[in-house]
Design a protein around this motif. Structure first.
Motif, mmCIF file in Angstrom:
data_model
loop_
_atom_site.group_PDB
_atom_site.id
_atom_site.type_symbol
_atom_site.label_atom_id
_atom_site.label_comp_id
_atom_site.label_asym_id
_atom_site.label_seq_id
_atom_site.Cartn_x
_atom_site.Cartn_y
_atom_site.Cartn_z
ATOM 1 N N CYS A 147 0.813 -1.210 0.000
ATOM 2 C CA CYS A 147 0.000 0.000 0.000
ATOM 3 C C CYS A 147 0.849 1.264 0.000
ATOM 4 O O CYS A 147 0.324 2.364 -0.178
ATOM 5 C CB CYS A 147 -0.931 0.021 1.212
ATOM 6 N N THR A 148 2.160 1.132 0.193
ATOM 7 C CA THR A 148 3.051 2.288 0.277
ATOM 8 C C THR A 148 3.695 2.596 -1.066
ATOM 9 O O THR A 148 3.650 1.794 -2.006
ATOM 10 C CB THR A 148 4.153 2.038 1.314
ATOM 11 N N ARG A 149 4.329 3.769 -1.154
ATOM 12 C CA ARG A 149 4.958 4.194 -2.403
ATOM 13 C C ARG A 149 6.101 3.259 -2.819
ATOM 14 O O ARG A 149 6.320 3.040 -4.009
ATOM 15 C CB ARG A 149 5.495 5.622 -2.248
ATOM 16 N N LYS A 150 6.842 2.730 -1.844
ATOM 17 C CA LYS A 150 7.956 1.838 -2.180
ATOM 18 C C LYS A 150 7.464 0.462 -2.580
ATOM 19 O O LYS A 150 8.093 -0.208 -3.399
ATOM 20 C CB LYS A 150 8.920 1.740 -0.997
ATOM 21 N N GLY A 151 6.366 0.013 -2.006
ATOM 22 C CA GLY A 151 5.738 -1.222 -2.414
ATOM 23 C C GLY A 151 6.528 -2.476 -2.078
ATOM 24 O O GLY A 151 7.451 -2.478 -1.256
ATOM 25 N N ILE A 152 6.140 -3.588 -2.738
ATOM 26 C CA ILE A 152 6.816 -4.867 -2.576
ATOM 27 C C ILE A 152 7.242 -5.364 -3.956
ATOM 28 O O ILE A 152 6.845 -4.813 -4.979
ATOM 29 C CB ILE A 152 5.915 -5.905 -1.879
ATOM 30 N N PHE A 153 8.024 -6.434 -3.964
ATOM 31 C CA PHE A 153 8.601 -6.969 -5.195
ATOM 32 C C PHE A 153 8.260 -8.457 -5.242
ATOM 33 O O PHE A 153 9.082 -9.299 -4.843
ATOM 34 C CB PHE A 153 10.110 -6.721 -5.197
ATOM 35 N N PRO A 154 7.058 -8.814 -5.694
ATOM 36 C CA PRO A 154 6.495 -10.147 -5.486
ATOM 37 C C PRO A 154 7.379 -11.308 -5.913
ATOM 38 O O PRO A 154 7.434 -12.322 -5.220
ATOM 39 C CB PRO A 154 5.193 -10.113 -6.300
ATOM 40 N N PHE A 155 8.082 -11.169 -7.042
ATOM 41 C CA PHE A 155 8.860 -12.293 -7.550
ATOM 42 C C PHE A 155 10.333 -11.927 -7.719
ATOM 43 O O PHE A 155 11.011 -12.471 -8.593
ATOM 44 C CB PHE A 155 8.260 -12.784 -8.871
ATOM 45 N N PHE A 156 10.812 -10.999 -6.904
ATOM 46 C CA PHE A 156 12.223 -10.623 -6.929
ATOM 47 C C PHE A 156 13.082 -11.848 -6.590
ATOM 48 O O PHE A 156 12.760 -12.594 -5.670
ATOM 49 C CB PHE A 156 12.472 -9.501 -5.911
ATOM 50 N N PRO A 157 14.200 -12.063 -7.280
ATOM 51 C CA PRO A 157 14.786 -11.266 -8.367
ATOM 52 C C PRO A 157 14.425 -11.787 -9.757
ATOM 53 O O PRO A 157 15.099 -11.453 -10.724
ATOM 54 C CB PRO A 157 16.272 -11.438 -8.110
ATOM 55 N N PHE A 158 13.384 -12.582 -9.856
ATOM 56 C CA PHE A 158 13.050 -13.215 -11.129
ATOM 57 C C PHE A 158 12.185 -12.328 -12.018
ATOM 58 O O PHE A 158 12.014 -12.622 -13.199
ATOM 59 C CB PHE A 158 12.325 -14.539 -10.868
ATOM 60 N N SER A 159 11.626 -11.275 -11.453
ATOM 61 C CA SER A 159 10.750 -10.396 -12.212
ATOM 62 C C SER A 159 11.030 -8.949 -11.836
ATOM 63 O O SER A 159 11.244 -8.638 -10.656
ATOM 64 C CB SER A 159 9.284 -10.732 -11.927
ATOM 65 N N PRO A 160 11.034 -8.025 -12.802
ATOM 66 C CA PRO A 160 11.298 -6.615 -12.519
ATOM 67 C C PRO A 160 10.058 -5.832 -12.105
ATOM 68 O O PRO A 160 10.099 -4.607 -12.069
ATOM 69 C CB PRO A 160 11.849 -6.106 -13.860
ATOM 70 N N TRP A 161 8.961 -6.518 -11.815
ATOM 71 C CA TRP A 161 7.725 -5.808 -11.511
ATOM 72 C C TRP A 161 7.549 -5.620 -10.011
ATOM 73 O O TRP A 161 7.948 -6.470 -9.209
ATOM 74 C CB TRP A 161 6.526 -6.560 -12.084
ATOM 75 N N THR A 162 6.970 -4.496 -9.650
ATOM 76 C CA THR A 162 6.682 -4.186 -8.257
ATOM 77 C C THR A 162 5.213 -3.816 -8.110
ATOM 78 O O THR A 162 4.581 -3.344 -9.058
ATOM 79 C CB THR A 162 7.562 -3.007 -7.760
ATOM 80 N N VAL A 163 4.671 -4.066 -6.923
ATOM 81 C CA VAL A 163 3.291 -3.705 -6.604
ATOM 82 C C VAL A 163 3.349 -2.637 -5.524
ATOM 83 O O VAL A 163 3.904 -2.874 -4.442
ATOM 84 C CB VAL A 163 2.483 -4.922 -6.123
ATOM 85 N N ALA A 164 2.803 -1.457 -5.808
ATOM 86 C CA ALA A 164 2.941 -0.336 -4.876
ATOM 87 C C ALA A 164 1.691 0.531 -4.891
ATOM 88 O O ALA A 164 0.947 0.564 -5.866
ATOM 89 C CB ALA A 164 4.165 0.504 -5.235
ATOM 90 N N GLY A 165 1.483 1.233 -3.781
ATOM 91 C CA GLY A 165 0.355 2.137 -3.650
ATOM 92 C C GLY A 165 0.806 3.580 -3.617
ATOM 93 O O GLY A 165 1.836 3.940 -4.198
ATOM 94 N N SER A 166 0.068 4.400 -2.873
ATOM 95 C CA SER A 166 0.345 5.835 -2.870
ATOM 96 C C SER A 166 0.594 6.397 -1.471
ATOM 97 O O SER A 166 0.701 7.608 -1.308
ATOM 98 C CB SER A 166 -0.839 6.591 -3.496
ATOM 99 N N ILE A 167 0.716 5.546 -0.484
ATOM 100 C CA ILE A 167 0.863 6.019 0.897
ATOM 101 C C ILE A 167 2.331 6.282 1.228
ATOM 102 O O ILE A 167 3.201 5.468 0.908
ATOM 103 C CB ILE A 167 0.277 5.007 1.888
ATOM 104 N N ARG A 168 2.577 7.407 1.858
ATOM 105 C CA ARG A 168 3.879 7.699 2.453
ATOM 106 C C ARG A 168 3.713 7.543 3.963
ATOM 107 O O ARG A 168 3.043 8.375 4.603
ATOM 108 C CB ARG A 168 4.344 9.123 2.128
ATOM 109 N N PRO A 169 4.285 6.491 4.579
ATOM 110 C CA PRO A 169 4.022 6.204 5.993
ATOM 111 C C PRO A 169 4.339 7.335 6.956
ATOM 112 O O PRO A 169 3.700 7.457 8.000
ATOM 113 C CB PRO A 169 4.913 4.984 6.264
ATOM 114 N N CYS A 170 5.313 8.171 6.628
ATOM 115 C CA CYS A 170 5.709 9.255 7.538
ATOM 116 C C CYS A 170 4.986 10.565 7.240
ATOM 117 O O CYS A 170 5.264 11.581 7.885
ATOM 118 C CB CYS A 170 7.219 9.468 7.463
#
Length: 247
Positions: A147-170
């Motif tokens: 849900c955050t801007r940095k997001g997660i990397f579901p299939f790292f390092p096998f895929s260059p795709w990331t899933v991210a939202g728009s929240i800045r936690p701070c």
């Protein structure tokens, strides 16, 4: 999200589930909740050691299991593939499905296998409940971080795709994280109230608790404007130099 957000949201999610699964077994409920609180911390291998915060120091000590044991071994495994990860403290290592599964396997090898070897059913069941909580906590960590801007990397390092939202936690001007806390807490209190009042039949608690947890996580993802995007810095990318132009 930052540590206190992870801990609070994961704790309420674990209580929502445990109020259904272990309503008659407080010990198993406590073990699942304890495992969830540990598991939700493990993916943050990039956490720096705090100087003046006892709670964060405890969290940092827990993270050392995944940082100093799991992450280096995982890097060695990836080194034998085309997907080299040179930095063992790269947060993407454990902010991924392969990373979470690997840490779960390591935890299982250290805790569950010795417990199973004892032949004691109670010890084995207790270890399984704690490990289930760890897996739940790490899964919740990924859902919260996507849900955050940095997001997660579901299939790292096998895929260059990331899933991210728009929240800045701070960002204190963004009310969404506080709203998620209120939402989770409200669902939890509703279920505890229904349980104490005896309004619902026991057989209805499990599907309703799962539905309540799904609504909490689903709305959190929806209102965080989550999207799938390409991560140009992924270690899974292989850069092939373009041929030199003739003069």
């Amino acid at each position: 999200m930052i540590t206190r957000h992870h801990m609070a949201l994961a704790l309420m999610c674990a209580l929502i589930l445990c109020s259904s699964f272990f309503r008659t077994d407080p010990l198993m409920m406590a073990l699942v909740i304890a495992g969830t609180c540990v598991g939700v911390l493990l993916p943050d291998i990039h956490m720096t050691r705090p100087k003046h915060h006892p709670f964060r120091t405890v969290a940092w000590l827990i993270v050392q299991f995944s940082r100093r044991i799991c992450a280096p071994v995982l890097c060695r495994i990836y080194a034998h593939t085309r997907h080299l990860v040179p930095d063992p403290v790269d947060k993407r290592l454990i902010h991924s499905i392969p990373g979470v599964l690997f840490v779960s396997a390591c935890t299982c090898a250290i805790l569950y296998i010795p417990a199973y070897a004892t032949g004691n059913a109670f010890i084995t069941r207790s270890a399984a409940a704690f490990l289930g909580g760890i897996l739940l906590g790490m899964g919740l960590h990924l859902v919260e971080d996507l849900c955050t801007r940095k997001g997660i990397f579901p299939f790292f390092p096998f895929s260059p795709w990331t899933v991210a939202g728009s929240i800045r936690p701070c960002d204190k001007t963004d009310p969404r994280i506080a709203q998620y806390h209120i939402q989770h807490c409200t669902v939890l209190l509703v279920f505890f109230g229904l349980d104490n009042l005896g309004i619902l039949a026991p057989g209805l608690f499990l599907p309703l608790n799962i539905a309540g947890l799904g609504i909490c996580l689903g709305t959190m993802v929806y209102f965080s404007e989550v999207s799938i995007r390409r991560d140009p810095g992924s270690a899974g990318d292989v850069n092939i130099p373009s041929p030199a132009k003739s003069t």
